[in-house]
Design a protein around this motif. Structure first.
Motif, short mmCIF file in Angstrom:
data_model
loop_
_atom_site.label_atom_id
_atom_site.label_comp_id
_atom_site.label_asym_id
_atom_site.label_seq_id
_atom_site.Cartn_x
_atom_site.Cartn_y
_atom_site.Cartn_z
N GLU A 144 0.79 -1.22 0.00
CA GLU A 144 0.00 0.00 0.00
C GLU A 144 0.83 1.28 0.00
O GLU A 144 0.42 2.28 -0.58
CB GLU A 144 -0.92 0.03 1.22
CG GLU A 144 -1.99 -1.04 1.18
CD GLU A 144 -2.94 -0.90 2.34
OE1 GLU A 144 -3.68 0.10 2.38
OE2 GLU A 144 -2.90 -1.77 3.23
N TYR A 145 1.98 1.26 0.70
CA TYR A 145 2.76 2.48 0.90
C TYR A 145 4.24 2.21 0.69
O TYR A 145 4.73 1.11 0.93
CB TYR A 145 2.56 3.02 2.33
CG TYR A 145 1.10 3.06 2.73
CD1 TYR A 145 0.25 4.03 2.21
CD2 TYR A 145 0.58 2.14 3.63
CE1 TYR A 145 -1.09 4.06 2.56
CE2 TYR A 145 -0.76 2.17 3.99
CZ TYR A 145 -1.59 3.13 3.45
OH TYR A 145 -2.92 3.16 3.80
N ASP A 146 4.95 3.26 0.29
CA ASP A 146 6.39 3.14 0.09
C ASP A 146 7.05 4.47 0.42
O ASP A 146 6.43 5.53 0.32
CB ASP A 146 6.69 2.77 -1.37
CG ASP A 146 8.17 2.53 -1.62
OD1 ASP A 146 8.84 1.92 -0.75
OD2 ASP A 146 8.66 2.96 -2.67
N LEU A 147 8.30 4.38 0.82
CA LEU A 147 9.16 5.55 0.99
C LEU A 147 10.27 5.40 -0.04
O LEU A 147 11.26 4.69 0.20
CB LEU A 147 9.72 5.62 2.42
CG LEU A 147 8.68 5.77 3.53
CD1 LEU A 147 9.34 5.74 4.90
CD2 LEU A 147 7.87 7.04 3.35
N PRO A 148 10.14 6.02 -1.21
CA PRO A 148 11.06 5.77 -2.32
C PRO A 148 12.50 6.19 -2.09
O PRO A 148 13.39 5.72 -2.79
CB PRO A 148 10.44 6.54 -3.49
CG PRO A 148 9.58 7.56 -2.86
CD PRO A 148 9.10 6.98 -1.57
#
Length: 184
Positions: A144-148
């Motif tokens: 659902e979420y990422d910190l690129p």
């Protein structure tokens, strides 16, 4: 996790979100939000894989950026839309409190996820969440979420190792009611 609305969260670095209510819609619930951000603060570059996010500035000046693009700015009455899958960040680019309202759709796990992130930041007293909680949230909700901006090695090796160590050490009892992640 049983949430009643309005649901207010604040972190130690100058961000406050009020999740006003969830508005049922045929193609996915929309969570209506209001946020207040202190000058110079705001979330790091992040991606919502499955959600669109819209913010309208009520007071102050928002700075925002899509990964790889130049910084942009908006003022009162202006709206910014971040489409799902788009790495982005925003911050208070003014001298007074930034006050926005908007929505995230579909709601999915965002209320739980951000509540847990803010709680983990409050544990450390910094923008960086407590390591075990951060690893749990990044590992469990990777669909659902990422910190690129986190290096690939950290995402593929350090975060999973920290997550599993946390399980062995019993670090996640306070997260036992975490909702199941949404799979695309």
């Amino acid at each position: 996790m049983n949430i009643t609305y309005p649901h207010v969260i604040e972190n130690c670095i100058g961000e406050k979100i009020i999740f006003q209510r969830v508005q049922p819609e045929p193609d996915g619930d929309r969570v209506l939000v209001e946020n207040f951000v202190q000058p110079g603060h705001g979330p790091v570059m992040h991606t919502h894989w499955l959600q669109d996010e819209l913010l309208t500035v009520l007071e102050g000046r928002i700075g925002y950026q899509v990964l790889g693009q130049p910084k942009q700015y908006a003022g009162p009455g202006e709206t910014v839309l971040f489409e799902r899958g788009t790495p982005h960040r925003f911050w208070n680019a003014g001298d007074d409190v930034l006050h926005c309202e908007g929505w995230i759709k579909p709601a999915n796990t965002i209320v739980f996820f951000l509540s847990a992130i803010y709680a983990a930041q409050n544990k450390t007293g910094t923008a960086e969440p407590e390591r075990f909680d951060g690893a749990y949230l990044m590992q469990r909700y990777a669909s659902e979420y990422d910190l690129p901006e986190i290096p690939g090695f950290v995402k593929k090796t350090i975060i999973p190792a920290t997550y599993h160590l946390g399980k062995l050490l019993g670090k996640y009892e306070h997260l036992k009611d975490a909702p199941e992640p949404i799979r695309a």
